[in-house]
Scaffold this active site. Structure first.
Site, PDB file in Angstrom:
ATOM      1  N   ASN A   1      -5.270   6.310  -0.734  1.00 12.47           N
ATOM      2  CA  ASN A   1      -4.438   6.869   0.337  1.00 12.47           C
ATOM      3  C   ASN A   1      -3.923   8.258   0.000  1.00 12.47           C
ATOM      4  O   ASN A   1      -3.697   9.087   0.890  1.00 12.47           O
ATOM      5  CB  ASN A   1      -3.265   5.938   0.645  1.00 12.47           C
TER       6      ASN A   1
ATOM      7  N   GLU B   1      -7.096  -1.572  -6.330  1.00 14.63           N
ATOM      8  CA  GLU B   1      -6.306  -0.659  -7.165  1.00 14.63           C
ATOM      9  C   GLU B   1      -5.285  -1.514  -7.928  1.00 14.63           C
ATOM     10  O   GLU B   1      -4.516  -2.258  -7.297  1.00 14.63           O
ATOM     11  CB  GLU B   1      -5.583   0.371  -6.296  1.00 14.63           C
TER      12      GLU B   1
ATOM     13  N   SER C   1       0.834  -1.198   0.000  1.00 12.89           N
ATOM     14  CA  SER C   1       0.000   0.000   0.000  1.00 12.89           C
ATOM     15  C   SER C   1       0.867   1.245   0.000  1.00 12.89           C
ATOM     16  O   SER C   1       0.374   2.349  -0.150  1.00 12.89           O
ATOM     17  CB  SER C   1      -0.929   0.019   1.216  1.00 12.89           C
TER      18      SER C   1
ATOM     19  N   HIS D   1      -3.638  -3.809  -5.224  1.00 14.42           N
ATOM     20  CA  HIS D   1      -3.834  -3.343  -3.850  1.00 14.42           C
ATOM     21  C   HIS D   1      -5.278  -3.563  -3.390  1.00 14.42           C
ATOM     22  O   HIS D   1      -6.195  -2.884  -3.838  1.00 14.42           O
ATOM     23  CB  HIS D   1      -3.462  -1.840  -3.761  1.00 14.42           C
TER      24      HIS D   1
END
Ligand SMILES: C/C=C/C(=O)SCCNC(=O)CCNC(=O)[C@H](O)C(C)(C)COP(=O)(O)OP(=O)(O)OC[C@H]1O[C@@H](n2cnc3c(N)ncnc32)[C@H](O)[C@@H]1OP(=O)(O)O
Length: 667
Positions: free
Chosen positions: A195, A156, A123, A144
């Site tokens: 993120n 992702e 990540s 991800h």
């Protein structure tokens, strides 16, 4: 390699993410090798999968046979050669330390077949850097997953600098085959999409706290109850672990520079090991205090302005750098972080220009690098938003966001006029298809569109995803406007929308799969016929919230099933399974989840071939007669007189006498 060539998947690391990914792969029918460095680790991951599959079977999300088949296809292993020797795809989910990953890749390469693709679930590390450690940078990409993989829809899929098109495409196909929604991250960039949006937002909240601009309560109250994000910034930080966000931010700071300097309060929390829920204390106190008790009424305009500015800046970075276009950012953040609305759309509504000015003002005041804006933000402001032109075309009809509509062609006998079923799909699976004000508005628009379309002869309503038809009103947005006037307005708006649906002249079918609760059940009450899958659960839980059904439930449920059972359902606030609801007369049929959509669509298609005028008048007479039988009978006899002169009656009678199928035209 094509998707069809993939049979065996090795998952390296049996921790939280690793065993979750293995479970998802096993459920999708792959032969899975779950590997960790110690027997006890891999056994623990294997047992976690077994436990989770059992839970899914208990909830009827999968059958016992599917659970058994899935666990049988997972082989727990410690030996690397056995784990990867036969693998077509190797998904690495080992701890986020470059040295550990390097060692693992070195070992993998000794045994992995040449054709195998490497996908890392990192990540925070660079996909390009990791790919260069491997011996196959072209067959390497990011994959991800979000925690827990079994529940979270988003994956992702990240392009490293060397990733080949074939690799990225096959991994996207694989994610889809896992039943997930892949969103492509077109350029390897720290934090990828979700993120990159969330962590700087959290950092800005921390800077405001560090600089005494606002309190924890003001920031969280504004985030959760004014901006409508799923949680307060600090509530989220505590839930995910402050160290996790800090780690991602620190990496961004290393790679992208000063703009991502962590706020002092974040560093302090990590140093003091106050990491959030997992240590009992973070920004809130979970052991000696009340935990994240976010007040509803501590709105701060400054907080909203700064957080929106931070959000706009990160969106501009992602779009401007070619990491992802606005629609992919929206999809990823809604699915991965539970935002009720896509951030690019909400910033467009709020005003990109306003965000740009705020950043300029803050930069001038403080000189802090984090307020420097990327050039692309100016471009977006000039063109009126990130989604310039979207929905501007007046001919294209309304741009639905929380529902989707389609027209389904009805299979009519040769020579008959074309007919269609208008399908309304409540499309917020990440929020259990809960009904917000936006959903109410769009439902109303969709009904209006179908009513005005002569070819549409029936409506079918279903919910997207495999969890809920609808879990009712969006409790979070209700809490946002927890004052009597707003609540009354919300109730009135739902009543009006559902009332118009109930009065719609077209026959309406509800196809119910999963939870059908509160306002979701009230919606289904406005349809004419309901079919549900066996696993569906019904209920009016409002009394448990200290409320009452506010979108017509206190009236309509009794109309459908009688006052006794209606009172029981509302007053107990309990959940009822589909068979019990069928016994109450609420459902016409209970079918398997796999058959639900087809059965509901077939019924809607059947109704679409009925006589429109007679259908409309039947609905009207029955509605009118609900409280006043005399009035209902009056409507009925007038309608009978009217219908006898219509072409449809002639068509129906001729078909009856000639043994043919009538083709009703609604004349
Ligand atoms: C006028 C009309 C009034 C009303 O309709 S009042 C609302 C009536 N409805 C309810 O009270 C239902 C509330 N929801 C539940 O009881 C449970 O949920 C379910 C039984 C539907 C599902 O339980 P499980 O499978 O354990 O999932 P989960 O983790 O509880 O929910 C998944 C995510 O969905 C969100 N969610 C569910 N229902 C609602 C809702 N009604 N309003 C807002 N969010 C909801 C949750 O919070 C969570 O979200 P995250 O994954 O972000 O934690």
């Amino acid at each position: 390699m094509q998707l069809e060539d993939i049979e065996t998947i090795a998952v390296l690391g049996a921790g939280n993410m690793g065993h979750g990914i293995a479970e998802v792969a096993a459920l999708a029918g792959y032969d899975v090798r779950l590997r960790d460095i110690k027997e006890e680790f891999v056994q623990s991951g294997y047992e976690d999968i077994e436990w989770s599959l059992q839970k899914l079977a208990e909830k009827d999300t999968i059958t016992e046979e599917e659970a058994d088949a899935a666990i049988d296809s997972v082989t727990p292993l410690v030996d690397m050669e056995e784990a990867v020797g036969n693998a077509d795809v190797i998904i690495e989910a080992v701890p986020e330390k470059m040295e550990i990953k390097e060692d693992v890749y070195e070992e993998v390469e000794e045994s992995a077949p040449d054709h195998a693709i490497f996908a890392t679930n990192t990540s925070s590390l660079s996909i390009t850097d990791l790919s260069e450690v491997s011996d196959r940078p072209e067959q390497f990409c990011g994959m991800h997953f979000f925690n827990p993989p079994i529940r979270m829809q988003l994956v992702e899929v990240i392009n490293g600098e060397h990733t080949s098109d074939e690799t990225i495409e096959v991994i996207e196909d694989l994610a889809e085959d896992f039943g997930k929604t892949p969103v492509r991250v077109r350029k390897d960039s720290p934090g990828f999409i979700v993120n990159r949006i969330l962590v700087p937002l959290m950092n800005e909240a921390c800077w405001m706290l560090s600089e005494d601009v606002a309190t924890v309560e003001e920031i969280d109250s504004t985030t959760k109850y004014h901006m409508g994000l799923p949680m307060g910034s600090f509530e989220l930080a505590d839930m995910t672990g402050i160290d996790i966000s800090y780690h991602v931010l620190d990496y961004m700071n290393d790679v992208l520079g000063d703009e991502y300097e962590p706020a002092p309060i974040m560093e302090e929390k990590v140093e003091n090991e106050e990491l959030g829920q997992k240590t009992g204390k973070g920004f809130y106190d979970y052991e000696d205090g009340d935990g994240a008790d976010v007040p509803t009424d501590e709105y701060s305009e400054e907080v909203e302005e700064r957080l929106n500015a931070a959000l706009a800046k990160e969106i501009a970075n992602l779009v401007g750098d070619g990491v992802a276009p606005p629609e992919d950012i929206d999809e990823a953040v809604m699915m991965g972080a539970g935002f009720p609305e896509g951030p690019t759309k909400s910033i467009d509504e709020y005003g990109v220009e306003k965000c740009l000015h705020k950043l300029e003002e803050l930069y001038e005041e403080t000189g802090a690098a984090r307020y420097k804006h990327p050039d692309y933000l100016e471009e977006a402001a000039e063109q009126g938003g990130f989604n310039d032109g979207a929905g501007d075309d007046e001919d294209s009809g309304p741009d639905f966001e929380v529902i989707a509509i389609e027209r389904i062609d009805v299979d009519v006998p040769e020579g008959h006029d074309e007919k269609q079923v208008g399908h309304i799909l409540i499309d917020r699976p990440h929020r259990m298809n809960t009904i917000s004000l936006d959903v109410l508005e769009e439902l109303d628009q969709a009904r209006e569109i179908f009513e005005a379309d002569e070819q549409v002869r029936a409506i079918l309503i279903t919910g997207e995803g495999d969890k809920a038809f609808s879990a009712g009103a969006d409790v979070q947005s209700m809490a946002t406007s927890a004052d009597p006037l707003s609540a009354q307005e919300l109730s009135a708006q739902g009543q009006a929308t559902f009332g118009r649906l109930e009065e719609c002249p077209l026959p309406i079918v509800a196809g119910i799969d999963g939870f059908c609760l509160g306002g979701g059940m009230e919606l289904s009450m406005c349809t004419d016929i309901r079919i549900a899958s066996e696993r569906s659960e019904f209920g009016q839980p409002e009394l448990d919230l200290g409320l009452l059904p506010g979108w017509g439930g206190t009236q309509r449920l009794a109309n459908v099933i009688g006052e006794g059972p209606a009172k029981e359902i509302i007053m107990t606030a309990e959940r009822y399974d589909a068979e019990e609801m069928a016994d109450f007369g609420f459902l016409r049929d209970v079918v398997s989840k796999d058959d639900l959509f087809d059965e509901a669509r077939d019924l809607a298609e059947q109704l679409a071939q009925g006589p429109p005028v007679a259908q409309k008048m039947t609905k009207r007479a029955m509605l009118k007669g609900r409280d006043d039988t005399e009035a209902g009978l009056e409507v009925e006899s007038q309608a009978f007189g009217h219908l006898i002169g219509t072409d449809d009656v002639m068509e129906g009678m001729t078909a009856f006498m000639g043994d043919g199928e009538p083709d009703f035209e609604g004349q």
